[in-house]
Write a protein that holds these residues in place. Structure first.
Motif, PDB file in Angstrom:
ATOM      1  N   GLY A 180       0.793  -1.230   0.000  1.00 56.70           N
ATOM      2  CA  GLY A 180       0.000   0.000   0.000  1.00 56.70           C
ATOM      3  C   GLY A 180       0.821   1.274   0.000  1.00 56.70           C
ATOM      4  N   MET A 181       1.853   1.296  -0.827  1.00 57.77           N
ATOM      5  CA  MET A 181       2.705   2.498  -0.883  1.00 57.77           C
ATOM      6  C   MET A 181       2.648   3.230  -2.221  1.00 57.77           C
ATOM      7  SD  MET A 181       6.217   1.680   1.109  1.00 57.77           S
ATOM      8  CE  MET A 181       7.014   3.137   0.469  1.00 57.77           C
ATOM      9  N   ALA A 182       2.041   2.612  -3.230  1.00 59.18           N
ATOM     10  CA  ALA A 182       2.035   3.243  -4.560  1.00 59.18           C
ATOM     11  C   ALA A 182       1.232   4.534  -4.530  1.00 59.18           C
ATOM     12  CB  ALA A 182       1.435   2.278  -5.578  1.00 59.18           C
ATOM     13  N   ASN A 183       1.559   5.444  -5.442  1.00 56.85           N
ATOM     14  CA  ASN A 183       0.767   6.678  -5.563  1.00 56.85           C
ATOM     15  C   ASN A 183       0.043   6.672  -6.920  1.00 56.85           C
ATOM     16  OD1 ASN A 183       2.326   8.073  -7.643  1.00 56.85           O
ATOM     17  ND2 ASN A 183       3.941   8.215  -6.081  1.00 56.85           N
ATOM     18  N   PRO A 184      -0.924   7.579  -7.104  1.00 60.96           N
ATOM     19  CA  PRO A 184      -1.730   7.527  -8.335  1.00 60.96           C
ATOM     20  C   PRO A 184      -0.918   7.698  -9.621  1.00 60.96           C
ATOM     21  CG  PRO A 184      -2.860   8.805  -6.672  1.00 60.96           C
ATOM     22  CD  PRO A 184      -1.499   8.519  -6.109  1.00 60.96           C
ATOM     23  N   ALA A 185       0.166   8.467  -9.586  1.00 55.78           N
ATOM     24  CA  ALA A 185       0.973   8.622 -10.809  1.00 55.78           C
ATOM     25  C   ALA A 185       1.613   7.276 -11.173  1.00 55.78           C
ATOM     26  CB  ALA A 185       2.046   9.694 -10.603  1.00 55.78           C
ATOM     27  N   GLU A 186       2.099   6.571 -10.149  1.00 53.64           N
ATOM     28  CA  GLU A 186       2.720   5.263 -10.400  1.00 53.64           C
ATOM     29  C   GLU A 186       1.668   4.244 -10.868  1.00 53.64           C
ATOM     30  OE1 GLU A 186       6.306   5.416  -7.099  1.00 53.64           O
ATOM     31  OE2 GLU A 186       4.258   5.055  -6.420  1.00 53.64           O
ATOM     32  N   SER A 187       0.494   4.319 -10.251  1.00 56.68           N
ATOM     33  CA  SER A 187      -0.585   3.409 -10.633  1.00 56.68           C
ATOM     34  C   SER A 187      -0.949   3.637 -12.098  1.00 56.68           C
ATOM     35  CB  SER A 187      -1.802   3.668  -9.732  1.00 56.68           C
ATOM     36  OG  SER A 187      -2.946   3.062 -10.269  1.00 56.68           O
ATOM     37  N   HIS A 188      -1.136   4.900 -12.472  1.00 52.23           N
ATOM     38  CA  HIS A 188      -1.526   5.209 -13.844  1.00 52.23           C
ATOM     39  C   HIS A 188      -0.459   4.735 -14.818  1.00 52.23           C
ATOM     40  CE1 HIS A 188      -2.388   7.556 -17.486  1.00 52.23           C
ATOM     41  NE2 HIS A 188      -3.637   7.379 -17.109  1.00 52.23           N
ATOM     42  N   TYR A 189       0.792   5.015 -14.507  1.00 39.68           N
ATOM     43  CA  TYR A 189       1.878   4.656 -15.427  1.00 39.68           C
ATOM     44  C   TYR A 189       1.916   3.136 -15.652  1.00 39.68           C
ATOM     45  CZ  TYR A 189       6.385   3.919 -17.549  1.00 39.68           C
ATOM     46  OH  TYR A 189       7.354   3.518 -18.418  1.00 39.68           O
ATOM     47  N   LEU A 190       1.960   2.379 -14.563  1.00 49.44           N
ATOM     48  CA  LEU A 190       2.119   0.927 -14.711  1.00 49.44           C
ATOM     49  C   LEU A 190       0.903   0.306 -15.400  1.00 49.44           C
ATOM     50  CD1 LEU A 190       3.830  -1.596 -14.260  1.00 49.44           C
ATOM     51  CD2 LEU A 190       2.750  -1.857 -12.030  1.00 49.44           C
ATOM     52  N   PHE A 191      -0.301   0.709 -14.971  1.00 54.45           N
ATOM     53  CA  PHE A 191      -1.483   0.067 -15.557  1.00 54.45           C
ATOM     54  C   PHE A 191      -1.680   0.466 -17.026  1.00 54.45           C
ATOM     55  CE2 PHE A 191      -2.414  -0.987 -11.133  1.00 54.45           C
ATOM     56  CZ  PHE A 191      -2.630  -2.349 -11.317  1.00 54.45           C
ATOM     57  N   LYS A 192      -1.264   1.675 -17.379  1.00 58.89           N
ATOM     58  CA  LYS A 192      -1.354   2.067 -18.801  1.00 58.89           C
ATOM     59  C   LYS A 192      -0.434   1.177 -19.647  1.00 58.89           C
ATOM     60  CE  LYS A 192      -1.976   6.261 -21.479  1.00 58.89           C
ATOM     61  NZ  LYS A 192      -1.066   6.104 -22.609  1.00 58.89           N
ATOM     62  N   GLN A 193       0.773   0.961 -19.132  1.00 55.04           N
ATOM     63  CA  GLN A 193       1.713   0.088 -19.848  1.00 55.04           C
ATOM     64  C   GLN A 193       1.130  -1.324 -19.988  1.00 55.04           C
ATOM     65  OE1 GLN A 193       4.855   0.971 -21.004  1.00 55.04           O
ATOM     66  NE2 GLN A 193       4.230   3.037 -20.442  1.00 55.04           N
ATOM     67  N   LEU A 194       0.579  -1.835 -18.885  1.00 52.23           N
ATOM     68  CA  LEU A 194       0.072  -3.214 -18.900  1.00 52.23           C
ATOM     69  C   LEU A 194      -1.114  -3.346 -19.856  1.00 52.23           C
ATOM     70  CD1 LEU A 194       0.282  -3.977 -15.056  1.00 52.23           C
ATOM     71  CD2 LEU A 194       1.776  -4.898 -16.849  1.00 52.23           C
ATOM     72  N   LYS A 195      -2.016  -2.362 -19.834  1.00 51.01           N
ATOM     73  CA  LYS A 195      -3.174  -2.417 -20.734  1.00 51.01           C
ATOM     74  C   LYS A 195      -2.713  -2.346 -22.192  1.00 51.01           C
ATOM     75  CE  LYS A 195      -7.124  -2.441 -19.988  1.00 51.01           C
ATOM     76  NZ  LYS A 195      -8.038  -3.611 -19.872  1.00 51.01           N
ATOM     77  N   GLU A 196      -1.719  -1.515 -22.458  1.00 52.77           N
ATOM     78  CA  GLU A 196      -1.251  -1.389 -23.851  1.00 52.77           C
ATOM     79  C   GLU A 196      -0.506  -2.630 -24.308  1.00 52.77           C
ATOM     80  OE1 GLU A 196      -0.897   3.468 -23.927  1.00 52.77           O
ATOM     81  OE2 GLU A 196       0.954   2.294 -24.097  1.00 52.77           O
ATOM     82  N   GLN A 197       0.317  -3.183 -23.408  1.00 55.99           N
ATOM     83  CA  GLN A 197       1.178  -4.296 -23.835  1.00 55.99           C
ATOM     84  C   GLN A 197       0.474  -5.640 -23.834  1.00 55.99           C
ATOM     85  OE1 GLN A 197       5.222  -4.321 -22.491  1.00 55.99           O
ATOM     86  NE2 GLN A 197       5.196  -2.143 -22.032  1.00 55.99           N
ATOM     87  N   PHE A 198      -0.559  -5.780 -23.000  1.00 57.34           N
ATOM     88  CA  PHE A 198      -1.239  -7.087 -22.904  1.00 57.34           C
ATOM     89  C   PHE A 198      -2.750  -6.919 -23.129  1.00 57.34           C
ATOM     90  CE2 PHE A 198       2.337  -7.102 -19.714  1.00 57.34           C
ATOM     91  CZ  PHE A 198       3.249  -7.724 -20.570  1.00 57.34           C
TER      92      PHE A 198
END
Ligand code: HMG
Ligand code: MG
Length: 299
Positions: A180-198
């Motif tokens: 529970g340490m992630a912040n919204p910028a990190e969440s957006h970045y990682l999930f955008k990559q994952l949605k695009e790549q997979f």
């Protein structure tokens, strides 16, 4: 510009992630009543229990009874990290499996007693076999953002691990902010990559709420195109091998936020609170249901 989805799916993890950290043993009957209440509230996907060593997690020792006793409706997962657990879960009647591994070596060692590479090498033939047999497989990726022992995790490392699972044909990646340490910028970045790549794999976000950023992280993931979220009724939970982490984001908070934004979840908030009432006397920390009063008075 972005557009938000009209519907999202909540995968309830309360009976597994929520209860695994409870020191005091909760009876099998109480767990089954909780599960039944959650199903009556409209939950159709849920982690029921885990097949792990009872020496490591005594609370999950009744996993066979839970699988046997829970109604087989929707998609009911059991979590397990190894062959022994997979075999036992299938024998018990499980039809959707969740495997788990940590991006961080130190965390994986503490959680599963293997390096990440050892875990992946052991999981590959098991997952290929499960997919040959048509079993739904969800891969849970722990410490996708931060590790309690190693600190920040590079997004590339998380994406590389996800890539392997995708190549083996898993149906779903549940990508977790374990502590529970992630912040919204990190969440957006990682999930955008994952949605695009997979694009052909279900992508689910799993947030613990230690720093009270889980709802903001969920909103950021929504904006990145995620429409599946793990959550735990009453905000119960945590991993016994991730020191300092608190419970998952509370299901009722996610449902409330989504409904306020006119995003459908299929979950009846009032019935969800009834399910929470079934478990609250069995857990050690009081569950804060204050928001429910607000919800009732103002809606
Ligand atoms: P080990 O001691 O290295 O392995 O533990 P072992 O093979 O020597 O097994 C030890 C004993 O457990 C043996 O029994 C095995 O037979 C038994 P003994 O001979 O001593 O009587 N055993 C099992 N029993 C039942 N079911 C099994 C099983 N496997 C072995 N599947 C092991 C390795 C993986 C077993 C252990 O480390 C373990 O059980 N770890 C589980 C940890 C856990 O449950 N963590 C929480 C779930 S993950 C999580 O919460 C994160 C998540 O929410 C996402 C996030 O937030 O990050 C998903
Ligand atoms: Mg978790």
């Amino acid at each position: 510009m972005y557009s938000l989805p009209k519907n999202i799916t909540i995968i309830e993890v309360g009976p597994r992630d929520g209860l695994q950290n409870e020191k005091q043993l909760v009876s099998t009957d109480a767990k089954l009543h909780f599960i039944e209440g959650l199903q009556q509230a409209g939950i159709i996907e849920m982690e029921l229990t885990s097949f792990v060593s009872p020496k490591w997690v005594p609370q999950m020792a009744d996993s066979k009874e839970i699988v046997a006793g829970a109604k087989k409706t929707g998609r009911q997962f059991v979590l397990t990290p190894n062959e022994r657990g997979i075999t036992a879960a299938l024998e018990a009647g499980a039809y959707a499996l969740a495997v788990f591994v940590g991006v961080s070596e130190s965390f994986n060692k503490k959680n599963i007693n293997k390096s990440t590479a050892e875990s992946m090498a052991a999981l590959k033939p098991l997952i290929l076999d499960l997919k040959d047999r048509g079993v739904f497989v969800r891969a849970c990726i722990s410490t996708a953002f931060y590790c309690p022992f190693e600190g920040a995790i590079k997004p590339e490392d998380t994406i590389r691990l996800c890539q392997e699972f995708v190549e083996w044909g898993v149906d779903e990646l549940s990508v977790a902010d374990t502590i529970g340490m992630a912040n919204p910028a990190e969440s957006h970045y990682l999930f955008k990559q994952l949605k695009e790549q997979f694009p052909d794999t279900l992508i689910t976000a799993h947030f613990h709420d230690t720093r009270k950023m889980a709802l903001a992280n969920i909103y950021a993931a929504l904006q990145a195109g995620v429409d599946r979220f793990d959550a735990s009724a009453g905000g119960l939970g945590g991993c016994p091998f991730a020191p300092g982490a608190t419970g998952n984001v509370a299901t009722e908070d996610v449902v409330n936020m989504m409904h306020r934004m006119e995003i459908e979840t299929g979950i009846d908030l009032e019935r969800l609170y009834e399910a929470i009432k079934k478990i609250e006397t069995h857990v050690s920390n009081p569950i804060n249901t204050g928001m429910y009063t607000l919800y009732k008075n103002r809606s």
